[in-house]
Design a protein around this motif. Structure first.
Motif, PDB file in Angstrom:
ATOM      1  N   ARG A 150      45.105  44.841  48.377  1.00 14.31           N
ATOM      2  CA  ARG A 150      43.742  45.189  47.965  1.00 14.31           C
ATOM      3  C   ARG A 150      43.061  44.092  47.160  1.00 14.31           C
ATOM      4  O   ARG A 150      41.875  44.176  46.882  1.00 14.31           O
ATOM      5  CB  ARG A 150      43.764  46.471  47.124  1.00 14.31           C
ATOM      6  CG  ARG A 150      44.155  47.698  47.929  1.00 14.31           C
ATOM      7  CD  ARG A 150      43.992  48.950  47.081  1.00 14.31           C
ATOM      8  NE  ARG A 150      42.598  49.209  46.767  1.00 14.31           N
ATOM      9  CZ  ARG A 150      41.885  50.200  47.316  1.00 14.31           C
ATOM     10  NH1 ARG A 150      42.427  51.016  48.175  1.00 14.31           N
ATOM     11  NH2 ARG A 150      40.627  50.379  46.968  1.00 14.31           N
TER      12      ARG A 150
ATOM     13  N   ARG B  48      39.060  35.053  46.816  1.00 15.22           N
ATOM     14  CA  ARG B  48      37.686  34.545  46.727  1.00 15.22           C
ATOM     15  C   ARG B  48      37.620  33.069  47.073  1.00 15.22           C
ATOM     16  O   ARG B  48      38.632  32.402  47.282  1.00 15.22           O
ATOM     17  CB  ARG B  48      37.128  34.836  45.330  1.00 15.22           C
ATOM     18  CG  ARG B  48      37.098  36.354  45.039  1.00 15.22           C
ATOM     19  CD  ARG B  48      36.394  36.689  43.735  1.00 15.22           C
ATOM     20  NE  ARG B  48      36.559  38.099  43.386  1.00 15.22           N
ATOM     21  CZ  ARG B  48      35.698  39.061  43.732  1.00 15.22           C
ATOM     22  NH1 ARG B  48      34.628  38.801  44.436  1.00 15.22           N
ATOM     23  NH2 ARG B  48      35.918  40.322  43.353  1.00 15.22           N
TER      24      ARG B  48
ATOM     25  N   PHE C   7      35.141  41.684  48.617  1.00 17.93           N
ATOM     26  CA  PHE C   7      35.481  43.026  49.076  1.00 17.93           C
ATOM     27  C   PHE C   7      34.442  43.443  50.110  1.00 17.93           C
ATOM     28  O   PHE C   7      33.246  43.273  49.893  1.00 17.93           O
ATOM     29  CB  PHE C   7      35.473  43.973  47.882  1.00 17.93           C
ATOM     30  CG  PHE C   7      35.878  45.379  48.215  1.00 17.93           C
ATOM     31  CD1 PHE C   7      37.213  45.726  48.302  1.00 17.93           C
ATOM     32  CD2 PHE C   7      34.919  46.358  48.435  1.00 17.93           C
ATOM     33  CE1 PHE C   7      37.590  47.022  48.603  1.00 17.93           C
ATOM     34  CE2 PHE C   7      35.286  47.658  48.734  1.00 17.93           C
ATOM     35  CZ  PHE C   7      36.628  47.997  48.817  1.00 17.93           C
TER      36      PHE C   7
ATOM     37  N   VAL D  21      37.036  47.310  42.584  1.00 15.48           N
ATOM     38  CA  VAL D  21      37.763  47.433  43.859  1.00 15.48           C
ATOM     39  C   VAL D  21      39.259  47.148  43.722  1.00 15.48           C
ATOM     40  O   VAL D  21      40.018  47.381  44.662  1.00 15.48           O
ATOM     41  CB  VAL D  21      37.167  46.510  44.939  1.00 15.48           C
ATOM     42  CG1 VAL D  21      35.722  46.916  45.238  1.00 15.48           C
ATOM     43  CG2 VAL D  21      37.212  45.036  44.534  1.00 15.48           C
ATOM     44  N   PHE D  22      39.687  46.649  42.560  1.00 18.07           N
ATOM     45  CA  PHE D  22      41.097  46.273  42.419  1.00 18.07           C
ATOM     46  C   PHE D  22      41.409  46.075  40.944  1.00 18.07           C
ATOM     47  O   PHE D  22      40.641  45.448  40.227  1.00 18.07           O
ATOM     48  CB  PHE D  22      41.349  44.970  43.180  1.00 18.07           C
ATOM     49  CG  PHE D  22      42.760  44.452  43.094  1.00 18.07           C
ATOM     50  CD1 PHE D  22      43.801  45.093  43.761  1.00 18.07           C
ATOM     51  CD2 PHE D  22      43.050  43.319  42.353  1.00 18.07           C
ATOM     52  CE1 PHE D  22      45.101  44.605  43.692  1.00 18.07           C
ATOM     53  CE2 PHE D  22      44.348  42.823  42.278  1.00 18.07           C
ATOM     54  CZ  PHE D  22      45.370  43.471  42.950  1.00 18.07           C
TER      55      PHE D  22
ATOM     56  N   ASP E 204      44.821  44.969  38.540  1.00 13.35           N
ATOM     57  CA  ASP E 204      46.216  44.526  38.542  1.00 13.35           C
ATOM     58  C   ASP E 204      46.648  44.199  37.120  1.00 13.35           C
ATOM     59  O   ASP E 204      46.171  43.248  36.516  1.00 13.35           O
ATOM     60  CB  ASP E 204      46.365  43.283  39.434  1.00 13.35           C
ATOM     61  CG  ASP E 204      47.815  42.805  39.497  1.00 13.35           C
ATOM     62  OD1 ASP E 204      48.727  43.649  39.359  1.00 13.35           O
ATOM     63  OD2 ASP E 204      48.030  41.591  39.672  1.00 13.35           O
TER      64      ASP E 204
ATOM     65  N   SER F  18      49.469  42.728  35.323  1.00 11.47           N
ATOM     66  CA  SER F  18      50.616  41.933  35.768  1.00 11.47           C
ATOM     67  C   SER F  18      51.725  41.859  34.720  1.00 11.47           C
ATOM     68  O   SER F  18      52.824  41.418  35.020  1.00 11.47           O
ATOM     69  CB  SER F  18      50.151  40.521  36.131  1.00 11.47           C
ATOM     70  OG  SER F  18      49.417  39.968  35.057  1.00 11.47           O
TER      71      SER F  18
ATOM     72  N   VAL G 192      43.963  41.714  35.580  1.00 10.76           N
ATOM     73  CA  VAL G 192      42.637  41.391  36.091  1.00 10.76           C
ATOM     74  C   VAL G 192      41.996  42.636  36.676  1.00 10.76           C
ATOM     75  O   VAL G 192      42.690  43.528  37.177  1.00 10.76           O
ATOM     76  CB  VAL G 192      42.737  40.263  37.142  1.00 10.76           C
ATOM     77  CG1 VAL G 192      43.422  40.767  38.407  1.00 10.76           C
ATOM     78  CG2 VAL G 192      41.377  39.679  37.491  1.00 10.76           C
TER      79      VAL G 192
ATOM     80  N   GLU H 118      38.931  43.442  39.420  1.00 10.38           N
ATOM     81  CA  GLU H 118      38.030  42.823  40.389  1.00 10.38           C
ATOM     82  C   GLU H 118      36.961  43.841  40.758  1.00 10.38           C
ATOM     83  O   GLU H 118      37.265  44.978  41.112  1.00 10.38           O
ATOM     84  CB  GLU H 118      38.800  42.459  41.671  1.00 10.38           C
ATOM     85  CG  GLU H 118      39.877  41.420  41.453  1.00 10.38           C
ATOM     86  CD  GLU H 118      39.547  40.091  42.129  1.00 10.38           C
ATOM     87  OE1 GLU H 118      38.380  39.884  42.515  1.00 10.38           O
ATOM     88  OE2 GLU H 118      40.479  39.273  42.257  1.00 10.38           O
ATOM     89  N   SER H 119      35.719  43.396  40.710  1.00 12.02           N
ATOM     90  CA  SER H 119      34.629  44.231  41.211  1.00 12.02           C
ATOM     91  C   SER H 119      34.114  43.602  42.497  1.00 12.02           C
ATOM     92  O   SER H 119      34.591  42.544  42.905  1.00 12.02           O
ATOM     93  CB  SER H 119      33.506  44.315  40.179  1.00 12.02           C
ATOM     94  OG  SER H 119      32.787  43.107  40.152  1.00 12.02           O
TER      95      SER H 119
ATOM     96  N   ALA I 202      32.953  40.015  41.131  1.00 10.25           N
ATOM     97  CA  ALA I 202      33.766  38.941  40.556  1.00 10.25           C
ATOM     98  C   ALA I 202      35.062  39.484  39.976  1.00 10.25           C
ATOM     99  O   ALA I 202      35.253  40.695  39.857  1.00 10.25           O
ATOM    100  CB  ALA I 202      32.980  38.239  39.452  1.00 10.25           C
ATOM    101  N   ALA I 203      35.949  38.565  39.609  1.00  9.97           N
ATOM    102  CA  ALA I 203      37.189  38.916  38.930  1.00  9.97           C
ATOM    103  C   ALA I 203      37.011  38.695  37.433  1.00  9.97           C
ATOM    104  O   ALA I 203      36.408  37.710  37.018  1.00  9.97           O
ATOM    105  CB  ALA I 203      38.326  38.048  39.447  1.00  9.97           C
TER     106      ALA I 203
ATOM    107  N   PRO J 267      40.765  52.541  42.631  1.00  6.44           N
ATOM    108  CA  PRO J 267      40.265  51.700  41.529  1.00  6.44           C
ATOM    109  C   PRO J 267      38.867  52.095  41.064  1.00  6.44           C
ATOM    110  O   PRO J 267      38.482  51.829  39.928  1.00  6.44           O
ATOM    111  CB  PRO J 267      40.268  50.285  42.128  1.00  6.44           C
ATOM    112  CG  PRO J 267      40.283  50.471  43.610  1.00  6.44           C
ATOM    113  CD  PRO J 267      41.003  51.761  43.855  1.00  6.44           C
TER     114      PRO J 267
END
Lengths: 366, 124
Positions: free
Chosen positions: A291, A295, A316, B36-37, B39, B41, B55, B57-58, B61-62, B84
């Motif tokens: 997922r 980039r 995405f 969208v994600f 993580d 870690s 992180v 993520e939209s 951007a991250a 998410p």
């Protein structure tokens, strides 16, 4: 560049009034998203219709004897074959075979109507001025709107009768709310739709009229980017550049058959050789298995960790409901389905080379 | 009895004894857009206050996620693997990101309370 130096399109106040988040883009203060957000705007465009302000792009009219033949000296497209009302995607190339910009050229009957990228327009206009013996008129008194999505046809037909009968990549002149508009059945989302060039003074009225339709929502640059990425369309400065050839970029279809035989465009020796023998690398789609989005700038490696290339656009895909990307890989690794790794934040993540586009195009072919 | 604190990096931490639950604020999720994600870690690792631990993520951007306190990260929110978008819907509830065992609860004194954070976010 400070905020005060940013240029504004004729719709700037409308964007702000709609609650857009404005960002600098190619020297303009542009809406990146409205309150609905990127994902909602993206899905709305695929489901109904989205209105995009693309007035920052360069609109240029070229007039003169044999103007199509003259412009062919700068691009590999077969422009002489363009019939009145027909349009074509092509590329300004350099002597090394690299791409200076991508553009759309339309035969407007008595002239060629050219649309170039905002970030390249000053350079493109200088390039044409230096190299073309014809009249070059920059249409900076005109706005450009794109209406994209399955509802675009019925929405625009209501105020511009006749547009429904147009087919993909065709242009016509229409009176819209009393203004002379050049309408093309084209766009950059993978959806059916139109781009409408109009006098700047009428832009707000036409935009507001389109937005009054319940199916139409304003769409910012964020969703424009995710839509074109899912549609497998290149963004100049990311997927294309002066060091990328049309063959590497998988844009051979933009090189006319006659032009392949005759050459006569900048970098023809390099490009025609690559057409015959292949290029060392190739633009492909990349689908990460997981997922995490991969980039722009993400390295692509093989199972042994050896570099194959890098992602040039990635994020995405709301319609795909997962990460999608484009990038360049060694030609040997460019076949659809090839397993690769993308190195995201130092971690190799499994991905596959994927066919483009990620979503099927929904164009109205003639 | 639990108390919630806020950081200038737009994280919240709800502390019960020496166990903290951390997420991003509603203001932060709005700025990020559709998530969208996520993580995390550093599950199982010792981290210092301010370390990046993962992180988010939209579509745009991250962005790094920082730990507002020092301690050991014990768990990431498993619900975010498949959903998410919960971060957008319930930033300060079901969209929590990780749990941490605090090594120094005294660090909480350097964080803001709800009113302090509200004033801070409004000043941006």
């Amino acid at each position: 560049m400070s905020e005060a130096d940013l240029k504004k399109t004729p719709l700037h106040a409308l964007h702000v009034g709609l609650g857009a988040k404005m960002v600098p883009f190619a020297g303009y203060d542009m809406p990146v998203q409205y309150p609905a957000g990127v994902k909602t705007e993206h899905l709305h465009t695929r489901d109904k219709a989205g209105l995009f302000d693309v007035s920052h792009m360069g609109q240029v009219r070229l007039t003169g004897d044999d103007v199509a033949a003259k412009l062919e000296a700068l691009v590999p497209g077969n422009l002489k074959a363009l019939k009145p009302g027909a349009m074509r995607y092509t590329l300004f190339t350099n002597e090394a075979g690299g791409i200076l910009d991508d553009l759309i050229v339309t035969n407007a009957g008595d002239s060629l109507f050219v649309v170039v990228n905002a970030a390249c327009k000053d350079q493109d206009i200088a390039h044409m001025t230096d190299n073309l013996d014809c009249d070059i008129e920059v249409l900076d008194d005109r706005a450009l709107l794109a209406l994209q999505g399955p509802s675009a046809e019925s929405v625009l037909e209501a105020i511009a009768p006749g547009v429904a009968a147009m087919s993909f990549m065709r242009m016509g002149s229409f009176d819209i709310l009393g203004a002379e508009c050049f309408v093309t059945r084209s766009g950059y989302t993978g959806e059916d739709g139109y781009e409408i060039s109009m006098p700047a003074a009428k832009a707000v009225e036409i935009a507001e009229t389109l937005l009054d339709h319940e199916d139409v929502a304003p769409i910012g640059l964020g969703a424009r980017d995710s839509l074109r990425l899912e549609a497998g369309l290149c963004l100049y400065g990311h997927d294309l550049g002066p060091d990328t050839t049309p063959v590497e970029a998988a844009l051979e279809w933009a090189i006319g058959k006659r032009r392949r035989e005759e050459g006569g465009f900048p970098g023809a020796n390099v490009i025609l050789k690559q057409l015959a023998e292949g290029a060392p690398r190739r633009r492909v789609g990349i689908r990460p298995d997981g997922r995490a989005p991969a980039r722009d700038g993400t390295e692509i490696v093989n199972a042994d960790g050896n570099r194959l290339g890098e992602i040039t656009s990635g994020g995405f895909g709301p319609s795909i409901e997962g990460p999608v990307a484009m990038g360049y890989v060694s030609t040997a690794a460019s076949e659809t389905g090839t397993p690769v790794d993308v190195v995201v934040r130092g971690k190799a993540m499994p991905a596959k080379v994927a066919a483009l586009p990620f979503v099927p195009a929904n164009y109205k072919r003639g | 009895m639990s108390t919630t604190y806020y950081s200038e990096e737009h994280e919240w931490i709800t502390v019960d004894g020496d166990i903290g639950t951390v997420g991003i604020t509603d203001y932060a999720q709005e700025q990020l857009g559709d998530v969208v994600f996520v993580d995390i870690s550093k599950v199982g690792e010792d981290v210092a206050k301010g370390d990046d631990v993962g992180v988010v993520e939209s579509v745009k951007a991250a962005s790094d996620i920082y730990s507002p306190v020092s301690g050991t990260i014990t768990e990431a929110n498993p619900a975010l693997d498949d959903a998410p978008e919960t971060v957008n819907a319930e930033a300060q509830g079901g969209g929590w990101m990780f749990k941490i065992t605090l090594s120094d609860t005294g660090e909480l004194d350097g964080l803001m309370d709800a009113d302090g954070y509200k004033t801070f976010a409004e000043s941006l």
